[in-house]
Design a protein around this motif. Structure first.
Motif, short mmCIF file in Angstrom:
data_model
loop_
_atom_site.label_atom_id
_atom_site.label_comp_id
_atom_site.label_asym_id
_atom_site.label_seq_id
_atom_site.Cartn_x
_atom_site.Cartn_y
_atom_site.Cartn_z
N GLU A 97 0.80 -1.22 0.00
CA GLU A 97 0.00 0.00 0.00
C GLU A 97 0.83 1.27 0.00
O GLU A 97 1.80 1.38 0.73
CB GLU A 97 -0.91 0.03 1.23
CG GLU A 97 -1.95 -1.05 1.26
CD GLU A 97 -2.99 -0.92 0.17
OE1 GLU A 97 -3.38 0.23 -0.16
OE2 GLU A 97 -3.41 -1.95 -0.36
N GLU A 98 0.40 2.23 -0.82
CA GLU A 98 0.90 3.59 -0.69
C GLU A 98 0.13 4.24 0.45
O GLU A 98 -1.03 3.88 0.71
CB GLU A 98 0.65 4.37 -1.97
CG GLU A 98 1.44 3.87 -3.15
CD GLU A 98 1.17 4.71 -4.39
OE1 GLU A 98 0.03 5.18 -4.57
OE2 GLU A 98 2.11 4.89 -5.17
N THR A 99 0.74 5.19 1.12
CA THR A 99 0.06 5.84 2.23
C THR A 99 0.64 7.23 2.46
O THR A 99 1.69 7.58 1.91
CB THR A 99 0.16 4.99 3.52
OG1 THR A 99 -0.71 5.54 4.51
CG2 THR A 99 1.57 4.91 4.06
N THR A 100 -0.03 8.01 3.24
CA THR A 100 0.45 9.31 3.72
C THR A 100 -0.06 9.46 5.15
O THR A 100 -0.82 8.62 5.64
CB THR A 100 -0.09 10.49 2.88
OG1 THR A 100 -1.50 10.55 3.04
CG2 THR A 100 0.27 10.37 1.42
N ILE A 101 0.33 10.55 5.79
CA ILE A 101 -0.23 10.86 7.11
C ILE A 101 -0.98 12.18 7.01
O ILE A 101 -0.45 13.17 6.51
CB ILE A 101 0.86 10.99 8.19
CG1 ILE A 101 1.64 9.69 8.34
CG2 ILE A 101 0.23 11.39 9.53
CD1 ILE A 101 2.81 9.79 9.32
N HIS A 102 -2.21 12.17 7.48
CA HIS A 102 -3.00 13.40 7.58
C HIS A 102 -3.00 13.82 9.04
O HIS A 102 -3.38 13.06 9.92
CB HIS A 102 -4.43 13.15 7.10
CG HIS A 102 -5.33 14.33 7.30
ND1 HIS A 102 -5.10 15.54 6.69
CD2 HIS A 102 -6.44 14.48 8.05
CE1 HIS A 102 -6.04 16.39 7.06
NE2 HIS A 102 -6.86 15.78 7.89
N TRP A 103 -2.57 15.04 9.29
CA TRP A 103 -2.50 15.59 10.65
C TRP A 103 -3.80 16.33 10.89
O TRP A 103 -3.94 17.50 10.57
CB TRP A 103 -1.28 16.50 10.78
CG TRP A 103 -0.04 15.81 10.33
CD1 TRP A 103 0.55 15.89 9.10
CD2 TRP A 103 0.75 14.89 11.09
NE1 TRP A 103 1.65 15.09 9.04
CE2 TRP A 103 1.80 14.46 10.26
CE3 TRP A 103 0.67 14.39 12.38
CZ2 TRP A 103 2.77 13.56 10.67
CZ3 TRP A 103 1.64 13.48 12.80
CH2 TRP A 103 2.67 13.08 11.96
N HIS A 104 -4.77 15.65 11.42
CA HIS A 104 -6.14 16.14 11.52
C HIS A 104 -6.26 17.34 12.44
O HIS A 104 -5.96 17.26 13.61
CB HIS A 104 -7.05 15.01 12.02
CG HIS A 104 -8.40 15.05 11.41
ND1 HIS A 104 -9.37 15.92 11.82
CD2 HIS A 104 -8.93 14.34 10.40
CE1 HIS A 104 -10.45 15.72 11.10
NE2 HIS A 104 -10.21 14.77 10.22
N GLY A 105 -6.73 18.46 11.86
CA GLY A 105 -7.01 19.65 12.65
C GLY A 105 -5.85 20.60 12.80
O GLY A 105 -6.02 21.70 13.33
N LEU A 106 -4.64 20.21 12.37
CA LEU A 106 -3.50 21.11 12.51
C LEU A 106 -3.45 22.09 11.35
O LEU A 106 -3.82 21.77 10.22
CB LEU A 106 -2.19 20.32 12.55
CG LEU A 106 -1.99 19.41 13.76
CD1 LEU A 106 -0.65 18.69 13.65
CD2 LEU A 106 -2.07 20.19 15.06
#
Length: 146
Positions: A97-106
């Motif tokens: 899987e490709e992926t990223t990180i979403h920094w929710h609310g920042l």
């Protein structure tokens, strides 16, 4: 609507004796351990791992693994102060899987916020760097897999 013990099968939530597993609280390591993210860069490795969530039972989980100072943290709680610089490397340990990180609310630049054009393939890495602009609060991070 009144709930009865029959609603929950054999578990009656009104009887504390039915709850035999200890409450898991964040600590210095392990699942949801606290990790100071303002004193050094963080390395987060998304991967599959078997772990015990309930005593005597293991389950396969997709999680973020971090290691620091001999401690292993799974889905760590990252702690940073407002005004601090934040740096984290996503080292994709997933097989397919490709992926990223979403920094929710920042509040941060789109290139650091898990944008679909910034997917990280298996075995590849991406560095997220941004100043922590938000006031104190509880924010969360999660994958934005392709």
């Amino acid at each position: 609507m009144e709930m009865s013990a029959a609603t929950y099968g054999s578990l009656d939530p009104t009887k504390l004796g039915n709850f035999v597993n200890p409450l898991r609280l964040p600590g210095e390591d392990g699942l949801l351990g606290f990790l100071d993210a303002s004193d050094a860069p963080v390395s987060l490795v998304p991967r599959e791992e078997r772990m015990g969530v309930l005593p005597g039972k293991e389950t396969q989980m997709l999680l973020y693994r971090a290691e620091r100072d001999g401690r292993v943290l799974l889905n760590p709680i990252l702690v940073a102060e407002q005004g601090a610089g934040f740096s984290a490397e996503l080292a994709n340990g997933l097989r397919e899987e490709e992926t990223t990180i979403h920094w929710h609310g920042l509040h941060l630049d789109w290139r650091a916020d898990g944008h679909p054009s910034r997917q990280v393939g298996p075995g590849a890495a991406y560095r997220y760097e941004f100043p922590v602009l938000n006031a104190g609060g509880t924010y969360w991070y999660h994958p934005h897999a392709h």
